[in-house]
Design an enzyme around this catalytic site. Structure first.
Site: not given
Ligand code: 6LW
Length: 512
Positions: A189, A17
């Site tokens: 996300e 991330d």
């Molecule tokens: C993070 C989400 C994700 O919050 O994994 O790769 C989760 N994406 O965006 C935990 O790192």
């Protein structure tokens, strides 16, 4: 700058991330840290390829409450931004009160207490803007600074939500509004908003953080939308690149360098050869970005490779992934503990490290055993230490390849009935056993070594000239896909003590 060739990942080992921010000719990058302490490592680079760990954003318990949190709980994805002389980092502690912002004027110094933000979801991000808000009596223009906060949760189902905040306190200054439902993939996300030219760009991740991961892009002339989708989304994914040695690429952040070239940093995984399992965690990758008709083209037409080319802003050097600590001047920054552990239990001085063990061993699923670890940065490594035979019965002093409380291998020395022994032990799911043991002298010290490759972790000890291979455990046992259905971290190589004091002399980890 001329084109250079560089290697991915640029930050290897568990570093997911990534969020990046440039100030002048300096780049800073933060990654997620989950149950590990301190939280949110900060890396610095001049060339985008060689990154040095310089600090952590969350260094005390007020900022980072992890007591009792599960593995892969705690600190999720951070965002780093700089505005008007101040650094801001926003992140979620899913084991505490959710989303918060911390700030500092000195990125290498201590960060503020958390300002909690009353907006749901994870993967918070900040966008700052200065706009004309009128004119003074003398006709001089007056400006207003606004800080916008977005995350992926709210009352109206999955999507990206936006509000205004006071970035120093976290106080929400406007209602949270849903601005995007994503582009059709699951789990929209990792939103980040950028103003580029006439548009607000909303970059996000979709598809989930596993093999379906990817980055999508939308844009709008109004920050609240409506957003239109890039005609060739996802702009980055390997979901249709079966067999590629890099998988699960997604969750990225954009930056423009001082020469006007654009880059994305994102996470990706390197599965063990011939499998869909990975042990090193989600790592940080870099790709050049070019703009075509107002939309980004990332890397090699939406793909990332182990060797890439780009107009880097500085001369890239070969990666140095080794690490060592002689314990002469305190502990180096790379060491992490689990959850909220007493700092006094780890003392490094005059060339020795003393770890004070408690009653919890490494199996403690949500506990704080006396563990000090560094990220395993490559498949093939060799880690060594010297450990003293503990003075007290029942004390265990050793080294571990550690994923979490239910998945790890250990080599340790303990004094028991009839003498001292060096043991290899494994914990895999609910199976735990000592798989090999050898008697050693009750006095003095011995060396321990872990060698790793894509097949095995091999455990050695040495009391004289030659290393003795005591046992080995499969690398596949410490992989994200094996450990859980929702695990986000990677293997650490660590030192530990259980019940009583353990003394170590030096630690080194090198690629082999
Ligand atoms: C993070 C989400 C994700 O919050 O994994 O790769 C989760 N994406 O965006 C935990 O790192």
């Amino acid at each position: 700058m001329e084109m250079q060739t560089y290697q991915n990942p640029v930050i290897s080992g568990f570093n997911p991330d990534p969020s990046i921010c440039r100030v002048g000719e300096d780049f800073y990058l933060v990654t997620s840290s989950f149950e590990f302490f301190p939280g949110v490592p900060i890396y610095h680079s001049k060339n985008l390829v060689n990154w040095e760990l310089i600090n952590y954003c969350l260094t005390d318990e007020e900022q980072l409450r992890l007591k009792g949190c599960g593995p892969s709980d705690g600190i999720y994805a951070p965002t780093l931004r700089y505005w008007d002389g101040v650094w801001f980092m926003t992140v979620t502690n899913i084991s505490d009160k959710g989303n918060f912002i911390v700030h500092t004027r000195d990125i290498r110094g201590k960060w503020s207490a958390p300002g909690w933000v009353d907006q749901k979801g994870i993967d918070p991000s900040l966008y700052f803007e200065r706009s004309l808000c009128g004119h003074g009596e003398d006709g001089a223009p007056m400006y207003e600074d606004r800080a916008y906060f977005c995350s992926n949760g709210g009352e109206e189902g999955p999507g990206i939500y936006l509000c205004q905040v006071n970035p120093f306190t976290g106080e929400r200054l406007s209602a949270s509004r849903k601005i995007s439902a994503g582009c059709g993939g699951k789990a929209p996300e990792a939103p980040h908003i950028y103003r580029i030219g006439e548009y607000y760009y909303l970059m996000m991740a979709e598809g989930g953080t596993e093999y379906g991961h990817g980055i999508t892009m939308q844009r709008s002339r109004d920050i609240y939308g409506p957003y239109e989708a890039c005609p060739y989304n996802p702009v980055l994914t390997h979901r249709d690149a079966g067999g590629d040695p890099i998988q699960a690429v997604g969750h990225g952040d954009l930056t423009e360098d001082q020469n006007g070239n654009w880059w994305v940093v994102c996470l990706g995984i390197r599965p063990l050869e011939g499998s869909m399992l990975h042990n090193l965690g989600r790592e940080t990758f870099l790709a050049p970005v070019v703009w075509q008709d107002g939309w980004p083209v990332i890397g090699n037409n939406g793909r990332i490779a182990g060797q890439m080319q780009g107009p880097l802003p500085g001369m890239a050097l070969p990666a140095d992934r080794g690490f060592s600590d002689d314990f002469r001047t305190g502990l180096r920054l790379q060491w992490n503990t689990l959850r909220n552990h007493r700092a006094e239990d780890f003392q490094a001085e005059k060339g020795t490290l003393l770890i004070r063990g408690n009653e919890e061993d490494l199996d403690a699923f949500c506990g704080s055993p006396s563990f000090l670890g560094v990220r395993q940065p490559q498949f093939c490594i060799r880690a060594k230490t010297e450990v003293f035979v503990p003075r007290t019965d029942k004390t265990k002093a050793g080294m571990t390849a550690f994923y979490n409380g239910h998945f790890h291998y250990e080599i340790y020395v303990e004094k028991g009935e009839g003498g001292a022994y060096v043991n290899v032990r494994r914990r895999l799911f609910d199976l735990e056993m000592v798989t090999a043991r050898a008697a050693v002298s009750e006095e003095g010290s011995l060396e321990l070594k872990i060698e790793a490759d894509e097949d095995y972790y091999s455990f050695f000890y040495r009391t004289g000239e030659n290393w003795v291979l005591l046992d080995r455990g499969m690398t596949r046992g410490l992989t994200t896909e094996i450990t859980d259905t929702r695990s986000f971290t990677g293997v650490f190589i660590g030192l530990f003590a259980v019940e009583g004091e353990a003394k170590f002399c030096g630690f080194s980890l090198e690629e082999r």
